[in-house]
Design a protein around this motif. Structure first.
Motif, PDB file in Angstrom:
ATOM      1  N   TYR A  39       5.765  -3.099  -3.529  1.00  0.00           N
ATOM      2  CA  TYR A  39       7.212  -3.173  -3.589  1.00  0.00           C
ATOM      3  C   TYR A  39       7.730  -2.281  -2.536  1.00  0.00           C
ATOM      4  O   TYR A  39       7.289  -1.298  -2.169  1.00  0.00           O
ATOM      5  CB  TYR A  39       7.746  -2.426  -4.978  1.00  0.00           C
ATOM      6  N   TYR A  55      -0.058 -13.646   1.397  1.00  0.00           N
ATOM      7  CA  TYR A  55       1.021 -12.737   0.626  1.00  0.00           C
ATOM      8  C   TYR A  55       2.214 -13.914  -0.124  1.00  0.00           C
ATOM      9  O   TYR A  55       2.800 -14.389   0.860  1.00  0.00           O
ATOM     10  CB  TYR A  55       1.639 -11.878   1.656  1.00  0.00           C
ATOM     11  N   LEU A  65       2.819 -10.119  -3.904  1.00  0.00           N
ATOM     12  CA  LEU A  65       1.684 -10.373  -4.504  1.00  0.00           C
ATOM     13  C   LEU A  65       0.664 -10.846  -3.423  1.00  0.00           C
ATOM     14  O   LEU A  65       0.800 -11.752  -2.832  1.00  0.00           O
ATOM     15  CB  LEU A  65       1.619 -11.286  -5.677  1.00  0.00           C
ATOM     16  N   SER A  85       3.303  -0.716  -9.048  1.00  0.00           N
ATOM     17  CA  SER A  85       2.425  -1.207  -8.127  1.00  0.00           C
ATOM     18  C   SER A  85       1.162  -1.070  -8.832  1.00  0.00           C
ATOM     19  O   SER A  85       0.899  -0.250  -9.217  1.00  0.00           O
ATOM     20  CB  SER A  85       2.448  -0.449  -6.726  1.00  0.00           C
ATOM     21  N   SER A 110       9.208  -7.562  -3.582  1.00  0.00           N
ATOM     22  CA  SER A 110       7.680  -7.518  -4.095  1.00  0.00           C
ATOM     23  C   SER A 110       6.999  -8.616  -3.353  1.00  0.00           C
ATOM     24  O   SER A 110       7.423  -9.427  -2.946  1.00  0.00           O
ATOM     25  CB  SER A 110       7.939  -7.559  -5.764  1.00  0.00           C
ATOM     26  N   SER A 130      -3.399  -7.170  -4.844  1.00  0.00           N
ATOM     27  CA  SER A 130      -2.523  -6.057  -5.157  1.00  0.00           C
ATOM     28  C   SER A 130      -1.002  -6.702  -5.359  1.00  0.00           C
ATOM     29  O   SER A 130      -0.770  -7.466  -4.866  1.00  0.00           O
ATOM     30  CB  SER A 130      -2.590  -5.067  -3.807  1.00  0.00           C
ATOM     31  N   LYS A 131      -0.287  -5.717  -6.123  1.00  0.00           N
ATOM     32  CA  LYS A 131       1.199  -6.067  -6.120  1.00  0.00           C
ATOM     33  C   LYS A 131       1.852  -4.730  -5.472  1.00  0.00           C
ATOM     34  O   LYS A 131       1.555  -3.620  -5.978  1.00  0.00           O
ATOM     35  CB  LYS A 131       1.666  -6.019  -7.621  1.00  0.00           C
ATOM     36  N   THR A 157       4.654  -2.132   1.745  1.00  0.00           N
ATOM     37  CA  THR A 157       3.928  -3.326   1.702  1.00  0.00           C
ATOM     38  C   THR A 157       3.330  -4.118   2.681  1.00  0.00           C
ATOM     39  O   THR A 157       2.602  -4.852   2.457  1.00  0.00           O
ATOM     40  CB  THR A 157       5.130  -4.326   1.168  1.00  0.00           C
TER      41      THR A 157
END
Length: 822
Positions: free
Chosen positions: A571, A620, A596, A548, A594, A568-569, A158
């Protein structure tokens, strides 16, 4: 209050920053490696798991070349982190490195905790930070990819990914060696041999050994030193190409660490747990109270020479080792693409002691930690022809990890020993925590790029991850007369209303009580497989999955100007802590977090490739961010606990600049701004104050301002000898080491620490000067790190009665000689 370092306002670094304009020490280092007479050279990265020109990739990355690593004597990732803006390093009290990138990190000191910044050697993961200690040698380059990289690099990226690119076997014979002698009798020896063995078969063997005397000075024993260095590392690679379409690369590498672990600096006393102290200080050990606070000097510290658990023997020590074997197979499928298989097995063993209280007493020492890690990794993927306007990668991977850690804690000089002895007849002094985890992860992923038109590329990626982590955490009493076992069994019996039964050696003794509910008068069990108040092990299986994804656009406004936007996402997997406590709810895992992420950037190569300008802005949005916070334990008072923060956010931008005003000079600089805040969380602060609203509190280990300025100058002295001079100035503004650390908690008594849990801003300068053969066959140079002997620290930790900090190394300098055969 907010602690502000006077250096942050100092003119030196800011004037230097203004003088160079806007800048980038990140691409600088690589550019300094590869600069040539035609301008700034191209830099390559493997951000998309294939080699690409950095200026053609819509990601933010820092690249440090192998030659620059050698010239600046950067021998560890902590050295690199000090020079790459937005990358931070914190020294954990047990020696586990903690890396934070753009404010994204995971401060968890157990060896079995997945990070937020993934680290790879040639795409093979070093899944746990403790495995990364000694990989910075014989490298082609080092890449730092910023921002979530989950679609290609997995759920624990992340914050980003760090890729070590090892120097590979060569088609012709090469060999080289270097010798360094520096302050504290530092002796480093490094060498390699590379070349062909037979038709289609090449090999490379490289090794490094590091030795040095201790650099920390004992406050109580003049002449006693700590910090001795003794490290060995090696890498063997065998490349076999049986045909033009089939390639194998075997890599066997490992290291041995027999150095002494760093001791803390004693800077403050905490008031006692109010449950034990009326009036305050009644049970305080007079020897702890009388111990002086450490001087504001990087070398000042103290440590114990024995333990009530293990008797005589210096507490800070290490005897750790790691070995890894990996095999990469590439098979070209005609002109269509390439199948790649990666297989790896890693084994790590730990045996070390740590003195974190900074005292010659056992106020809070960890005289012995033993552990081991076993990891198996397998990846299979297919990538089509990279010259195709539609480029894709699809694949799957599987990872199995088995981790064991035993932490033995000695607090025999603490107020717990006196207080529980006088009040209950059980003078607590020692404790053992064991944490056994078995993790299994598998994932399927795909990534695609499509050139809609010649200068416009659409990007997308997706990954499904399924993770399982089975944990068994047990707190035991290792030493007769088993006081901690008896006192916890006593309290557990009181909760259950049953007769007290003495502790049986080997029993797990955490009580099945939710201590936070108990503080509010609620009698709630922590787990459902034991009766309320019973003692036992914490057992749980954490099952999680996630998807993701990433989408983005790259637009080439001109052949030399790239604009990009990414969303983007990502984890990060959940985690079980290895901490001491009296109740089972302290071992409840933090679940997956998580993020984003939104990012937009610009890369421009200007003035006939004499100038490189990069700009990136990002935001973020975090949910469930994993952070260590505090809990008021009914037995031990204030202790650590792992929590999910409901909502937090990070926003900022990075500005980078590399210029080559002449054939002899490359100037680089970078500026990073971070605004990392907790948006919603109510909890306990470092002084035990409960119900604190942390909204608006900075996230720990996230300095708001980071600046790096460097210059490299080369000038021929003769037709065969060149002079080179280099220098780097790095500035980091202040940050904090725990939530709410900008304010001194109400239960802290400090005399010389100022803001106790603040990490003061600092400026560190490095320099090199030397000569080398025009063909780069030999080199001789003087180097210095922290040449101003700046006093700074990277972490502040609390014990039962004490607070200590971990200082950066003082000024070091030396001479390096190297020679290569080609």
């Amino acid at each position: 209050m907010t602690y502000r370092n006077h250096h942050y306002a100092s003119g030196a670094a800011l004037i230097a920053f203004a003088w160079t304009g806007v800048a980038a020490a990140q691409t600088a280092a690589a550019a300094g490696d590869a600069a040539n007479n035609s301008g700034i050279a191209e830099i390559v990265v493997t951000a998309n798991k294939r080699v690409q020109n950095l200026n053609d990739v819509g990601v933010t990355a820092a690249v440090v070349g192998g030659e620059m690593l050698k010239q600046q004597n950067l021998t560890s990732l902590s050295d690199v982190a000090a020079r790459v803006p937005s990358l931070s390093y914190a020294a954990a009290p047990n020696g586990t490195p903690v890396y934070t990138l753009r404010g994204v990190g995971f401060y968890e000191t157990s060896i079995g905790a997945y990070p937020s910044v993934s680290i790879y050697v040639d795409e093979i993961p070093l899944s746990f930070p403790v495995l990364t200690a000694h990989s910075t040698f014989d490298l082609e380059r080092l890449e730092v990819l910023k921002g979530p990289q989950g679609t290609l690099f997995g759920q624990n990226a992340t914050g980003g990914a760090i890729n070590y690119i090892a120097a590979k076997p060569t088609s012709s014979f090469e060999a080289g060696a270097s010798l360094t002698y520096g302050r504290f009798n530092q002796v480093d020896v490094e060498g390699y041999v590379s070349g062909p063995l037979a038709e289609g078969l090449k090999a490379r063997i490289a090794g490094r050994a590091e030795f040095a005397d201790g650099w920390q000075r004992s406050a109580s024993r003049p002449g006693d030193r700590n910090g001795k260095v003794e490290n060995y590392m090696g890498r063997f690679q065998l490349a076999w190409e049986p045909s033009s379409s089939l390639r194998f690369l075997l890599n066997v590498n490992g290291w041995k660490d027999k150095s002494e672990t760093q001791a803390g600096q004693h800077i403050a006393l905490q008031f006692q747990n109010e449950n034990l102290s009326s009036p305050p200080g009644q049970f305080r050990n007079p020897a702890v109270v009388a111990s002086p606070f450490s001087a504001n000097d990087p070398r000042a510290a103290d440590w114990s020479l024995s333990s009530s658990l293990y008797g005589p023997g210096k507490v800070p020590f290490a005897d750790n080792d790691m070995i890894q074997a990996s095999l990469r197979t590439d098979l070209d499928v005609g002109d269509f693409g390439t199948i790649t298989a990666l297989s790896a097995y890693t084994k790590f063993n730990q045996r070390q002691g740590n003195d974190s209280d900074g005292l010659p007493l056992n106020a809070l020492d960890v005289p012995l930690t033993v552990g081991d890690i076993q990891t198996f990794f397998q990846e299979l993927r297919f990538a089509n022809d990279p010259h195709n306007p539609l480029r894709f990668v699809i694949g799957a991977n599987y990872e199995w990890d088995k981790v064991f850690q035993e932490v033995n804690i000695d607090y025999s000089a603490s107020s717990a020993t006196i207080g529980f002895g006088q009040l209950f007849g059980f003078p607590l002094s020692v404790d053992t925590i064991t944490n056994r985890q078995t993790m299994r992860n598998y994932a399927f992923f795909g990534n695609v790029e499509y050139d809609v038109i010649e200068n416009l590329t659409l990007k997308g990626g997706i990954r499904y991850t399924n993770a399982r982590n089975k944990a068994n955490i047990c707190q035991t009493d290792p030493q007769a007369p088993y006081n901690i076992g008896n006192v916890l069994k006593f309290f557990g019996a009181q909760f259950q209303g049953i007769p007290f039964q003495p502790y049986i050696p080997g029993e797990c003794v955490a009580i099945n009580v939710d201590s936070e509910a108990l503080a509010n008068g609620q009698f709630v069990p922590a787990v459902d497989y034991l009766p309320f108040g019973a003692i036992g092990a914490y057992q749980n299986t954490l099952k999680e999955d996630n998807i993701s994804w990433r989408v983005g656009v790259d637009y080439k406004a001109t052949p030399d100007v790239l604009l990009y936007v990414n969303v983007s996402k990502g984890y990060k997997a959940g985690s079980f802590p290895s901490i001491t406590g009296s109740t089972l709810n302290q071992y409840v895992p933090a679940r997956q977090e998580s993020v984003l992420a939104y990012e937009a950037g610009l890369k421009a190569t200007l003035i006939d490739r004499l100038l490189q300008f990069n700009l990136a802005g990002f935001y973020y949005d975090y949910k469930g961010k994993q952070l260590r916070t505090k809990l008021n334990d009914p037995t031990f008072g204030q202790l650590d606990v792992l929590r999910n923060i409901p909502k937090s956010s990070i926003k900022g931008f990075e500005l980078e600049f590399t210029a080559r005003p002449s054939d002899h000079l490359v100037v680089n600089a970078a500026y990073t701004y971070l605004d990392a805040k907790i948006d919603r969380f109510i909890g306990t602060n470092a002084g035990g104050d409960t119900g604190i609203d942390f909204a608006g509190t900075p996230i720990p280990y996230t300095p708001k301002h980071q600046i790096s300025v460097s210059a490299n100058y080369s000038q021929p002295l003769t037709s065969t000898i060149n002079l080179f001079v280099g220098g780097t100035v790095n500035l980091r503004s202040s940050t904090i080491a725990t939530l709410g650390g900008g304010e001194n908690p109400s239960t802290i008594n400090a005399t010389n620490a100022g803001c106790v849990y603040c990490i003061r801003g600092y400026v560190v300068a490095d320099a090199q000067i030397g000569i080398e053969d025009a063909g780069k066959r030999w080199r001789a140079f003087l180097w210095g790190k922290n040449i101003g002997n700046e006093y700074y620290w990277s972490n502040v930790v609390s014990g039962y009665d004490t607070v200590s900090r971990f200082a950066g190394r003082p000024a070091t300098y030396g001479l390096t000689l190297s020679y290569s055969f080609r």
